[in-house]
Design a protein around this motif. Sequence first.
Motif, mmCIF file in Angstrom:
data_model
loop_
_atom_site.group_PDB
_atom_site.id
_atom_site.type_symbol
_atom_site.label_atom_id
_atom_site.label_comp_id
_atom_site.label_asym_id
_atom_site.label_seq_id
_atom_site.Cartn_x
_atom_site.Cartn_y
_atom_site.Cartn_z
ATOM 1 N N LEU A 1 0.968 -0.953 0.270
ATOM 2 C CA LEU A 1 -0.220 0.316 -0.274
ATOM 3 C C LEU A 1 1.111 0.709 -0.115
ATOM 4 O O LEU A 1 2.003 1.164 0.555
ATOM 5 N N ASN A 2 0.939 2.646 -0.306
ATOM 6 C CA ASN A 2 0.983 3.746 -0.500
ATOM 7 C C ASN A 2 0.288 4.706 0.480
ATOM 8 O O ASN A 2 -0.913 4.171 0.714
ATOM 9 N N SER A 3 1.080 5.386 1.381
ATOM 10 C CA SER A 3 0.252 6.647 2.021
ATOM 11 C C SER A 3 1.021 7.402 2.176
ATOM 12 O O SER A 3 1.933 6.772 2.223
ATOM 13 N N GLY A 4 0.111 9.250 2.105
ATOM 14 C CA GLY A 4 0.457 10.259 2.126
ATOM 15 C C GLY A 4 1.867 10.410 2.538
ATOM 16 O O GLY A 4 1.315 10.215 4.228
ATOM 17 N N GLN B 1 9.091 7.391 -2.452
ATOM 18 C CA GLN B 1 9.367 7.559 -3.899
ATOM 19 C C GLN B 1 8.148 8.853 -3.901
ATOM 20 O O GLN B 1 7.199 8.758 -3.650
ATOM 21 N N ALA B 2 8.686 8.894 -5.505
ATOM 22 C CA ALA B 2 8.018 10.127 -5.621
ATOM 23 C C ALA B 2 6.441 9.598 -6.459
ATOM 24 O O ALA B 2 7.092 8.538 -7.100
ATOM 25 N N ASN B 3 5.681 10.588 -7.021
ATOM 26 C CA ASN B 3 4.454 9.752 -7.115
ATOM 27 C C ASN B 3 4.098 11.130 -8.554
ATOM 28 O O ASN B 3 4.118 11.689 -8.318
#
Length: 143
Positions: free
Chosen positions: A112-115, A136-138
């Motif tokens: 998962l990704n989280s801000g 990482q950059a989005n």
Amino acid sequence: MIEVRKANFEDHAMIYRLGQAELGYDLDETFSQKRLRAVLSKSANHIFVAFVDGEPAGYIHIQDYDVTYAPPYKNILGLAVFKAFQRQGVGKALMQAAEAFARADGAAAIRLNSGENRQGAHLFYERMGYDWVKSQANFRKAF
């Protein structure tokens, strides 16, 4: 009592309200309905909803993550719990439902990704046994 089940289209109002109230998405409700119908129609997507004593409380969206460089994973695309039900085990119950589904479906892991500004969410995921893997950059290119 917390009840978790697979979502259906009739759960739209709850998912739409959670997106606005807890995730900050400013979407048109008709657009949101169309997107939910499309998401639910794809076998790679699964949404679970939670209720506390019959009251709408939260949802989690999990999707297949198939890549050439790793075994099959699941990817959590969204988790939201109404403020009134936070810190009562709803998020944990939703994560456990997603994990049970992922295991039963043969996934090797969940990602998962989280801000970066969601520090409370990061602590929650760590308490749930998730490791911080990388930052990482989005990037996005709109069409």
